[in-house]
Design a protein around this motif. Structure first.
Motif, PDB file in Angstrom:
ATOM      1  N   LEU A 124      21.644   8.064   6.194  1.00 24.06           N
ATOM      2  CA  LEU A 124      21.457   7.955   7.639  1.00 24.06           C
ATOM      3  C   LEU A 124      21.098   6.520   8.017  1.00 24.06           C
ATOM      4  O   LEU A 124      21.657   5.962   8.962  1.00 24.06           O
ATOM      5  CB  LEU A 124      20.377   8.926   8.116  1.00 24.06           C
ATOM      6  N   SER A 125      20.192   5.914   7.281  1.00 25.07           N
ATOM      7  CA  SER A 125      19.798   4.539   7.561  1.00 25.07           C
ATOM      8  C   SER A 125      20.988   3.586   7.459  1.00 25.07           C
ATOM      9  O   SER A 125      21.206   2.750   8.342  1.00 25.07           O
ATOM     10  CB  SER A 125      18.692   4.124   6.589  1.00 25.07           C
ATOM     11  N   GLN A 126      21.771   3.702   6.395  1.00 26.12           N
ATOM     12  CA  GLN A 126      22.936   2.834   6.220  1.00 26.12           C
ATOM     13  C   GLN A 126      23.970   3.062   7.309  1.00 26.12           C
ATOM     14  O   GLN A 126      24.572   2.109   7.816  1.00 26.12           O
ATOM     15  CB  GLN A 126      23.561   3.056   4.845  1.00 26.12           C
ATOM     16  N   SER A 127      24.181   4.310   7.677  1.00 30.66           N
ATOM     17  CA  SER A 127      25.149   4.616   8.722  1.00 30.66           C
ATOM     18  C   SER A 127      24.720   4.016  10.057  1.00 30.66           C
ATOM     19  O   SER A 127      25.523   3.390  10.762  1.00 30.66           O
ATOM     20  CB  SER A 127      25.304   6.134   8.845  1.00 30.66           C
ATOM     21  N   LEU A 128      23.453   4.191  10.401  1.00 34.96           N
ATOM     22  CA  LEU A 128      22.951   3.621  11.658  1.00 34.96           C
ATOM     23  C   LEU A 128      23.043   2.093  11.655  1.00 34.96           C
ATOM     24  O   LEU A 128      23.444   1.490  12.655  1.00 34.96           O
ATOM     25  CB  LEU A 128      21.508   4.073  11.899  1.00 34.96           C
TER      26      LEU A 128
END
Length: 133
Positions: free
Chosen positions: A85-89
């Motif tokens: 999620l962090s990388q996607s955001l």
């Protein structure tokens, strides 16, 4: 193909094709998915295709139809890891598809994520039609 069949998006075309080279056709669910994919394709630029092909881009954008905190997004997508999620955001923030702001009134301060620009358009196209479990 087996995965698409399992998902109910395609089926064998009965009575057509050779047993070693069967034909397939879209199911009603597959037709609906194709229509959504076409809408997304029409609102995104060619240089955005690599971001759209990443595993979590579309589910995260779908969950951002309204401003959300990190944990709210995570609750909507229970299978996503914190790292994914962090990388996607972050990758969408770099492309200006997502805007991150900090809620200073909260203790501790919390990040708020919002779909913007192309990300907002894709989110509006997908959010009413798709639910991720």
């Amino acid at each position: 193909m087996d995965h698409l069949i399992t998902m109910g998006l395609v089926e064998r075309n009965p009575g057509h094709g050779h047993p070693l080279r069967p034909e397939f056709r879209l199911t009603p669910l597959g037709i609906a998915a194709a229509e959504i994919a076409s809408k997304i394709q029409n609102v995104s630029a060619d240089e955005d295709q690599d971001l759209l092909r990443r595993s979590w881009t579309l589910p995260v954008l779908t969950s951002l139809h309204s401003s959300s905190h990190f944990n709210d997004i995570k609750r909507k997508l229970p299978r996503i890891t914190d790292r994914a999620l962090s990388q996607s955001l972050k990758s969408m923030e770099v492309r200006s598809w997502v805007r991150r702001s900090v809620d200073e009134t909260a203790r501790p301060p919390k990040s708020i994520y919002e779909a913007v620009n192309t990300g907002a358009v894709i989110s509006k196209v997908m959010a009413p039609e798709i639910r991720f479990l």
